[in-house]
Design a protein around this motif. Structure first.
Motif, PDB file in Angstrom:
ATOM      1  N   ALA A   1      -5.945   5.304   3.606  1.00  0.00           N
ATOM      2  CA  ALA A   1      -5.003   4.067   3.971  1.00  0.00           C
ATOM      3  C   ALA A   1      -5.561   3.126   4.843  1.00  0.00           C
ATOM      4  O   ALA A   1      -5.772   1.802   4.563  1.00  0.00           O
ATOM      5  CB  ALA A   1      -3.774   4.573   4.267  1.00  0.00           C
TER       6      ALA A   1
ATOM      7  N   ALA B   1      -3.404   4.862  -1.841  1.00  0.00           N
ATOM      8  CA  ALA B   1      -4.200   5.946  -1.091  1.00  0.00           C
ATOM      9  C   ALA B   1      -3.684   7.341  -1.102  1.00  0.00           C
ATOM     10  O   ALA B   1      -2.424   7.490  -1.113  1.00  0.00           O
ATOM     11  CB  ALA B   1      -4.372   5.485   0.287  1.00  0.00           C
TER      12      ALA B   1
ATOM     13  N   SER C   1       4.648   5.188   3.095  1.00  0.00           N
ATOM     14  CA  SER C   1       3.652   6.332   3.321  1.00  0.00           C
ATOM     15  C   SER C   1       4.598   7.681   3.321  1.00  0.00           C
ATOM     16  O   SER C   1       5.528   7.684   4.036  1.00  0.00           O
ATOM     17  CB  SER C   1       2.783   6.217   4.652  1.00  0.00           C
ATOM     18  OG  SER C   1       2.112   7.442   4.930  1.00  0.00           O
TER      19      SER C   1
ATOM     20  N   VAL D   1       3.169  -0.932   4.129  1.00  0.00           N
ATOM     21  CA  VAL D   1       2.702   0.288   3.772  1.00  0.00           C
ATOM     22  C   VAL D   1       3.857   1.474   3.814  1.00  0.00           C
ATOM     23  O   VAL D   1       4.580   1.540   4.717  1.00  0.00           O
ATOM     24  CB  VAL D   1       1.864   0.961   5.249  1.00  0.00           C
ATOM     25  CG1 VAL D   1       1.329   2.285   4.889  1.00  0.00           C
ATOM     26  CG2 VAL D   1       0.638  -0.030   5.477  1.00  0.00           C
TER      27      VAL D   1
ATOM     28  N   LEU E   1       0.684  -1.194   0.019  1.00  0.00           N
ATOM     29  CA  LEU E   1       0.018   0.063   0.153  1.00  0.00           C
ATOM     30  C   LEU E   1       0.938   1.292  -0.037  1.00  0.00           C
ATOM     31  O   LEU E   1       1.646   1.286   0.895  1.00  0.00           O
ATOM     32  CB  LEU E   1      -0.802  -0.061   1.295  1.00  0.00           C
ATOM     33  CG  LEU E   1      -1.724   1.341   1.484  1.00  0.00           C
ATOM     34  CD1 LEU E   1      -2.715   1.540   0.242  1.00  0.00           C
ATOM     35  CD2 LEU E   1      -2.569   1.092   2.943  1.00  0.00           C
TER      36      LEU E   1
ATOM     37  N   VAL F   1       0.746   5.329   0.228  1.00  0.00           N
ATOM     38  CA  VAL F   1      -0.001   6.281   0.798  1.00  0.00           C
ATOM     39  C   VAL F   1       0.816   7.729   0.406  1.00  0.00           C
ATOM     40  O   VAL F   1       1.729   7.959   1.004  1.00  0.00           O
ATOM     41  CB  VAL F   1      -0.147   6.317   2.345  1.00  0.00           C
ATOM     42  CG1 VAL F   1      -1.306   7.352   2.447  1.00  0.00           C
ATOM     43  CG2 VAL F   1      -0.517   4.694   2.579  1.00  0.00           C
TER      44      VAL F   1
END
Length: 273
Positions: free
Chosen positions: A42, A36, A57, A55, A6, A8
């Protein structure tokens, strides 16, 4: 199986850039990227997809920034690794992110070679953590099973309280304390008739679960045979013949079986291995 990551970041161009740089790995199914635009989005995606493991980010974002997202990752309640992204000069926030649980960091502008190395390193760390958790759960299950096995083994043996109320000719007490959760030592005692008390002490080769299983078989077989009323030598001869035919050649039991004649005080016994 692809690994889900993911990303972000509120910069819309980053998604296009990542998909272009990793198009081969995406096509081959090695990586799957999810995007995201802020921390809140997220968190929603993490709750929707339990397969996301990493993640990555940015720190500065609208709605919910990266530092707040880091502090909220524990709400997801699963193993995740976070990699923070920030400007090279923003060392204070990078340090703060590491203190809040970030596994690693990248600096902007992103070096995609460093990006890929960081992803692979993070994946290896996650795999090691998951293997450790799996091993821990397996160990907990084994310990639970051994505890149950110990309770079963204890229930097989006679209780510590004298079971022969009204008998004045003898007193008897037995207890087994295994070296591990379960073991191969055993004892037993029982009235064959009004004037004969049978008692046995046994020791199975080895320790642990195999010995405990062999112990249960040996004790049950000896008791069933002894209650037929034969002499100690006849009982052990029969038990030996049955165990020899049906047991693993590497397993054996040493046994002392005796009969106390309560009317005379005489004891007849036999020792076998």
């Amino acid at each position: 199986m692809s690994f889900k990551i993911l990303i972000v970041d509120d910069e819309p161009d980053l998604e296009l850039l990542v998909r272009q740089k990793f198009r081969k790995k995406i096509r081959e199914g090695e990586f799957e990227f999810i995007f995201a635009l802020n921390g809140q989005e997220a968190l929603d995606k993490l709750k929707e997809d339990s397969a996301i493991g990493i993640v990555l980010s940015d720190i500065n974002m609208p709605v919910m920034d990266g530092l707040t997202l880091l502090s909220r990752l524990s709400d997801v309640n699963r193993i995740l690794k976070a990699v923070i992204v920030s400007a090279y000069g923003d060392l204070q926030n990078i340090r703060l992110a590491m203190n809040r649980g970030a596994y690693d960091f990248l600096t902007k502008p992103i070096d995609f070679q460093d990006f890929e190395v960081t992803i692979h390193k993070t994946i290896k760390e996650l795999e090691a953590l998951n293997q450790g958790i799996k091993a821990r759960d397996q160990l907990a299950a084994i310990r639970h099973e051994l505890t149950v096995a110990a309770q079963i083994q204890e229930s097989i043996l006679p209780g510590k309280i004298l079971p022969f109320a009204g008998q004045k000719e003898f007193e008897i007490y037995g207890e087994m304390i295994p070296a591990r959760h379960v073991g191969g030592d055993f004892y037993d005692y029982f009235l064959i008739d009004e004037q004969r008390l049978g008692f046995v002490i046994g020791d199975v080769s080895g320790k642990g679960v195999p010995a405990a299983i062999f112990m249960a078989v040996s004790q049950t077989l000896l008791r069933a045979t002894a209650l037929q009323g034969g002499s100690p030598s006849q009982c052990l001869h029969y038990v030996n013949a049955v165990l020899s035919r049906q047991s693993d050649p590497s397993m054996f039991v040493t046994m002392f079986y005796a009969i106390l004649h309560t009317d005379t005080g005489e004891v007849e016994y036999c020792v076998g291995g």
